[in-house]
Design a protein around this motif. Structure first.
Motif, mmCIF file in Angstrom:
data_model
loop_
_atom_site.group_PDB
_atom_site.id
_atom_site.type_symbol
_atom_site.label_atom_id
_atom_site.label_comp_id
_atom_site.label_asym_id
_atom_site.label_seq_id
_atom_site.Cartn_x
_atom_site.Cartn_y
_atom_site.Cartn_z
ATOM 1 N N THR A 1 -43.621 3.495 122.026
ATOM 2 C CA THR A 1 -43.494 3.939 123.408
ATOM 3 C C THR A 1 -43.706 5.449 123.451
ATOM 4 O OG1 THR A 1 -41.773 2.254 123.628
ATOM 5 C CG2 THR A 1 -42.086 3.729 125.493
ATOM 6 N N PRO A 2 -44.947 5.911 123.564
ATOM 7 C CA PRO A 2 -45.240 7.355 123.450
ATOM 8 C C PRO A 2 -44.844 8.149 124.691
ATOM 9 C CG PRO A 2 -47.253 6.140 123.873
ATOM 10 C CD PRO A 2 -46.165 5.115 123.724
ATOM 11 N N ILE A 3 -43.514 8.298 124.854
ATOM 12 C CA ILE A 3 -42.987 9.023 126.006
ATOM 13 C C ILE A 3 -43.158 10.529 125.828
ATOM 14 C CG2 ILE A 3 -40.897 9.512 127.333
ATOM 15 C CD1 ILE A 3 -39.913 6.693 126.560
ATOM 16 N N ALA A 4 -42.821 11.017 124.621
ATOM 17 C CA ALA A 4 -42.849 12.465 124.380
ATOM 18 C C ALA A 4 -44.215 13.094 124.662
ATOM 19 C CB ALA A 4 -42.395 12.769 122.950
ATOM 20 N N PRO A 5 -45.337 12.490 124.220
ATOM 21 C CA PRO A 5 -46.633 13.099 124.539
ATOM 22 C C PRO A 5 -46.890 13.211 126.038
ATOM 23 C CG PRO A 5 -46.881 11.518 122.763
ATOM 24 C CD PRO A 5 -45.491 11.346 123.304
ATOM 25 N N ALA A 6 -46.453 12.212 126.798
ATOM 26 C CA ALA A 6 -46.638 12.269 128.253
ATOM 27 C C ALA A 6 -45.844 13.421 128.852
ATOM 28 C CB ALA A 6 -46.221 10.947 128.883
ATOM 29 N N ILE A 7 -44.626 13.615 128.347
ATOM 30 C CA ILE A 7 -43.797 14.722 128.833
ATOM 31 C C ILE A 7 -44.458 16.058 128.496
ATOM 32 C CG2 ILE A 7 -41.571 15.867 128.583
ATOM 33 C CD1 ILE A 7 -40.360 13.095 127.980
ATOM 34 N N ARG A 8 -44.994 16.157 127.268
ATOM 35 C CA ARG A 8 -45.622 17.402 126.833
ATOM 36 C C ARG A 8 -46.909 17.691 127.612
ATOM 37 N NH1 ARG A 8 -44.108 19.657 121.942
ATOM 38 N NH2 ARG A 8 -42.248 18.694 121.009
ATOM 39 N N ALA A 9 -47.472 16.671 128.233
ATOM 40 C CA ALA A 9 -48.655 16.875 129.079
ATOM 41 C C ALA A 9 -48.276 17.150 130.528
ATOM 42 C CB ALA A 9 -49.571 15.659 129.004
ATOM 43 N N GLY A 10 -46.963 17.253 130.800
ATOM 44 C CA GLY A 10 -46.505 17.638 132.132
ATOM 45 C C GLY A 10 -46.184 16.504 133.074
ATOM 46 N N ALA A 11 -46.093 15.267 132.584
ATOM 47 C CA ALA A 11 -45.849 14.128 133.469
ATOM 48 C C ALA A 11 -44.443 14.155 134.051
ATOM 49 C CB ALA A 11 -46.058 12.826 132.703
ATOM 50 N N ASP A 12 -44.344 13.912 135.335
ATOM 51 C CA ASP A 12 -43.069 13.819 136.051
ATOM 52 C C ASP A 12 -43.383 13.583 137.526
ATOM 53 O OD1 ASP A 12 -40.406 13.866 136.730
ATOM 54 O OD2 ASP A 12 -40.254 16.052 136.764
ATOM 55 N N PRO A 13 -42.948 12.448 138.083
ATOM 56 C CA PRO A 13 -42.125 11.373 137.530
ATOM 57 C C PRO A 13 -42.893 10.514 136.526
ATOM 58 C CG PRO A 13 -42.914 10.762 139.694
ATOM 59 C CD PRO A 13 -43.349 12.186 139.471
ATOM 60 N N LEU A 14 -42.120 9.683 135.820
ATOM 61 C CA LEU A 14 -42.696 8.917 134.727
ATOM 62 C C LEU A 14 -42.336 7.435 134.881
ATOM 63 C CD1 LEU A 14 -44.339 9.608 132.190
ATOM 64 C CD2 LEU A 14 -42.182 9.763 130.926
ATOM 65 N N LEU A 15 -43.373 6.600 134.916
ATOM 66 C CA LEU A 15 -43.183 5.150 134.901
ATOM 67 C C LEU A 15 -43.341 4.671 133.468
ATOM 68 C CD1 LEU A 15 -42.948 2.366 136.344
ATOM 69 C CD2 LEU A 15 -45.439 2.395 136.551
ATOM 70 N N VAL A 16 -42.298 4.055 132.922
ATOM 71 C CA VAL A 16 -42.316 3.544 131.552
ATOM 72 C C VAL A 16 -42.219 2.034 131.610
ATOM 73 C CG1 VAL A 16 -41.198 3.589 129.290
ATOM 74 C CG2 VAL A 16 -41.170 5.636 130.729
ATOM 75 N N ILE A 17 -43.197 1.354 130.995
ATOM 76 C CA ILE A 17 -43.182 -0.110 130.997
ATOM 77 C C ILE A 17 -43.056 -0.593 129.562
ATOM 78 C CG2 ILE A 17 -44.317 -2.227 131.745
ATOM 79 C CD1 ILE A 17 -45.920 -0.606 133.728
ATOM 80 N N LYS B 1 -45.269 17.482 141.539
ATOM 81 C CA LYS B 1 -45.233 16.172 140.902
ATOM 82 C C LYS B 1 -46.555 15.859 140.197
ATOM 83 C CE LYS B 1 -41.672 13.868 143.653
ATOM 84 N NZ LYS B 1 -41.323 12.639 144.385
ATOM 85 N N THR B 2 -46.434 15.371 138.974
ATOM 86 C CA THR B 2 -47.592 14.925 138.199
ATOM 87 C C THR B 2 -47.253 13.544 137.646
ATOM 88 O OG1 THR B 2 -48.093 17.211 137.556
ATOM 89 C CG2 THR B 2 -49.154 15.456 136.294
ATOM 90 N N PRO B 3 -47.448 12.490 138.422
ATOM 91 C CA PRO B 3 -47.021 11.165 137.983
ATOM 92 C C PRO B 3 -47.713 10.737 136.688
ATOM 93 C CG PRO B 3 -47.567 11.170 140.315
ATOM 94 C CD PRO B 3 -48.038 12.471 139.767
ATOM 95 N N GLY B 4 -46.915 10.162 135.802
ATOM 96 C CA GLY B 4 -47.450 9.658 134.548
ATOM 97 C C GLY B 4 -46.985 8.239 134.297
ATOM 98 N N ILE B 5 -47.658 7.571 133.377
ATOM 99 C CA ILE B 5 -47.305 6.204 133.010
ATOM 100 C C ILE B 5 -47.347 6.074 131.498
ATOM 101 C CG2 ILE B 5 -49.701 5.393 133.305
ATOM 102 C CD1 ILE B 5 -48.516 2.678 134.203
ATOM 103 N N VAL B 6 -46.345 5.403 130.940
ATOM 104 C CA VAL B 6 -46.257 5.161 129.505
ATOM 105 C C VAL B 6 -46.236 3.654 129.292
ATOM 106 C CG1 VAL B 6 -44.883 5.455 127.410
ATOM 107 C CG2 VAL B 6 -44.999 7.292 129.103
ATOM 108 N N LEU B 7 -47.163 3.168 128.455
ATOM 109 C CA LEU B 7 -47.340 1.731 128.247
ATOM 110 C C LEU B 7 -47.149 1.405 126.767
ATOM 111 C CD1 LEU B 7 -50.501 1.517 130.498
ATOM 112 C CD2 LEU B 7 -48.258 0.586 131.080
ATOM 113 N N SER B 8 -46.206 0.544 126.480
ATOM 114 C CA SER B 8 -45.896 0.223 125.092
ATOM 115 C C SER B 8 -46.809 -0.874 124.565
ATOM 116 C CB SER B 8 -44.433 -0.211 124.959
ATOM 117 O OG SER B 8 -44.218 -1.444 125.630
ATOM 118 N N GLY B 9 -46.740 -1.088 123.245
ATOM 119 C CA GLY B 9 -47.566 -2.107 122.604
ATOM 120 C C GLY B 9 -46.890 -3.458 122.594
ATOM 121 N N GLY B 10 -47.692 -4.497 122.366
ATOM 122 C CA GLY B 10 -47.117 -5.840 122.324
ATOM 123 C C GLY B 10 -48.141 -6.944 122.466
#
Length: 411
Positions: A221-237, A6-15
Motif C-alpha cells: 500500500t504505497p501511501i508514503a510516496p503519494a504523500i511525498r508527492a503532495g497528495a491530500d485528500p487521499l483515497l486509499v483502497i 487540495k491535491t486529491p490522490g489515490i492509493v491502490l493496493s495489490g491483490g
C-alpha cells in the motif's frame, strides 16, 4: 497552521483479481460525485502496487477526463476470460531451481523472464491495449497528473523501488530510507507489469538492466510516496476485508475442523498470498492513523515557529515533513475469499478450459472447502467474478456517499 490547496490522490493496493473491487469503488466515487468527462480530473496523484499499479496507470492515462474513464476500466475487468487469461504452463517452473542457483552464481541476467506457472501473454496484451502510455505522458507533462508512483521489488537486492513519473511543475521528495529506492523516470508497460509479477505465478520483468517482481511483497500500500508527492485528500483502497470479532471466532472453529485434513497446494497458495499481500496493508493503515494523530497533537500544542522547527528537522532527516492528511479508506465489506468460493461453486465450466485448471476449479468448489478459494480470489481471471467484485465496490462506495462528498468537496 496554514491551509494548503487540495491535491486529491489515490492509493491502490495489490491483490491480483481483487483489483476489480478497486475499480468498483472508484466507479462508485465518480457516481456519488457526479463527475463528468468534461471536468478536470479528480485525482492528481496516483500510487499503486501490483494490480493497483495497473489500475493507477489506467487512471493516470485517463486524467484528461473528469471521470477518469472509469466505465472503460470496468469494461477491461469484465472482459477477462478464464480460457484466455488464466492459462497454466505445466512445465513453466521446471527450470526454476536451476535458474535460482544460476542467479546466485552469475547475477540477475540469469533469470529468464518466461519462468512462471501462468502464461501471462494475453493479460499483458490486455494491459498494453488498455493503458494509453502516450496520453499518460501528456497528462503528466501538462500537469493534469502531478505524479504516478509504481512500487516494485528489485529481485537481487530485495529492496523496494518506487518508480515515479512526476510533472515538471511538482516537487516530489523521495524517501531517504535505505530500504527503498526512488527512480524518477517515464513509466511504461514494463514498470507496470513488473509491479504485478507475483513470484513463480507471473514472470519477472526487466526494467532497464534489472529484474523486478511484485512490489506487494514488501510495499503493498504505497501511501508514503503519494504523500511525498503532495497528495491530500487521499483515497486509499485496500482489498483486505477487516474481520469482525464474530467472523474471527467462526474462522477459529472452522480451523479446528480442517486441521486434520490434508491441506492441498491451493489452500497453501491462498494463505501464502494473504500473508504476503494483505497482512502488511493493516500495518500501513495503522501507521497512517498514528501519524495523523501525532501531527494533530503537534499542531495543537506548538506555536507556529516551534512547529516549523520540527518540520525543518524532519525534512533534513527524512526528506519531507509530516502533515495531517484527510483520508478516506475503503476495505471490502465482505470477505472476497468467501465470494470466490461461492462463485466457483456456481460457475459454469467452459469446454475451452485446460484440464488441469478444470481440476483445480472443481476441487476448490467442493462444498465446505471455502478456505481454498483464497487463491481463486487472486487468480480467478473471469469477467463474471469481476462483476461481483465491481458490484461490491460500488455498494461500499454508495453506502459512504456522505463521507465521499465531505472528503472531495471543492476538488
Amino acid at each position: 497552521m496554514s491551509s494548503r490547496a487540495k491535491t486529491p490522490g489515490i492509493v491502490l493496493s495489490g491483490g491480483g483479481m481483487r483489483g476489480a473491487y478497486e475499480a468498483g469503488v472508484v466507479a462508485g466515487v465518480m457516481e456519488v460525485l457526479r463527475r463528468k468527462p468534461e471536468q478536470p480530473p479528480l485525482f492528481r496523484v496516483m500510487s499503486g502496487t501490483s494490480v493497483g499499479a495497473i489500475n493507477a496507470a489506467f487512471l493516470a492515462a485517463a486524467a484528461d477526463r473528469g471521470d477518469h474513464a472509469v466505465e472503460d476500466l470496468l469494461g477491461v475487468w469484465r472482459s477477462l476470460r478464464l480460457e484466455s487469461h488464466a492459462k497454466l504452463r505445466l512445465l513453466g517452473l521446471m527450470r526454476w531451481p536451476r535458474r535460482v542457483a544460476e542467479l546466485f552464481r552469475s547475477g540477475p541476467q540469469s533469470i529468464p523472464p518466461g519462468t512462471s506457472l501462468l502464461d501471462t501473454r494475453e493479460l499483458e496484451k490486455l494491459v498494453e491495449r488498455s493503458v494509453d502510455f502516450a496520453k499518460l505522458r501528456d497528462n503528466v507533462r501538462e500537469g493534469r497528473v502531478h505524479a504516478l508512483l509504481i512500487a516494485a521489488l528489485h529481485v537481487v537486492s530485495g529492496r523496494t523501488t518506487v518508480f515515479a513519473e512526476v510533472s515538471p511543475h511538482v516537487r516530489y521528495a523521495p524517501t531517504t530510507s535505505g530500504t527503498r529506492i526512488a527512480r524518477v523516470e517515464p513509466i511504461g508497460i514494463d514498470h507496470v507489469l513488473a509491479s504485478a509479477a507475483i513470484p513463480l505465478l507471473f514472470p519477472t520483468r526487466k526494467v532497464g538492466e534489472r529484474f523486478y517482481c511484485d512490489g506487494g511483497l514488501r510495499f503493498n500500500t504505497p501511501i508514503a510516496p503519494a504523500i511525498r508527492a503532495g497528495a491530500d485528500p487521499l483515497l486509499v483502497i485496500s482489498v483486505s476485508h477487516r474481520v469482525s470479532d464474530a467472523e474471527a471466532k467462526a474462522r477459529e472453529l472452522e480451523q479446528v475442523e480442517v486441521e486434520g485434513m490434508d491441506l492441498g497446494p491451493m489452500f497453501l497458495v491462498g494463505k501464502l498470498l494473504n500473508a504476503l499481500l494483505l497482512d502488511p496493508v493493516k500495518h500501513d493503515l495503522q501507521v497512517l492513523e498514528r501519524l495523523n494523530g501525532l501531527v494533530e497533537v503537534l499542531e495543537g500544542t506548538l506555536t507556529e515557529e516551534e512547529y516549523q522547527r520540527v518540520q525543518e528537522v524532519l525534512v533534513k532527516s527524512r526528506g519531507a515533513g509530516y502533515r495531517r492528511l484527510q483520508t478516506l479508506v475503503f476495505t471490502p465489506s465482505e470477505d472476497i475469499g468467501v465470494l470466490a468460493g461461492d462463485y466457483l461453486r456456481g460457475m459454469r465450466r467452459s469446454a475451452d478450459l485446460n484440464p488441469v485448471l478444470e481440476r483445480f476449479l472443481a476441487r476448490a468448489s467442493v462444498e465446505g472447502m471455502s478456505q481454498e478459494a483464497d487463491w481463486a480470489s487472486y487468480l480467478l481471471f473471469d469477467g463474471g467474478f469481476a462483476e461481483r467484485l465491481i458490484d461490491l465496490g460500488l455498494r461500499d462506495a454508495r453506502a459512504r456517499a456522505d463521507e465521499i462528498v465531505a472528503t472531495f468537496a471543492g476538488c
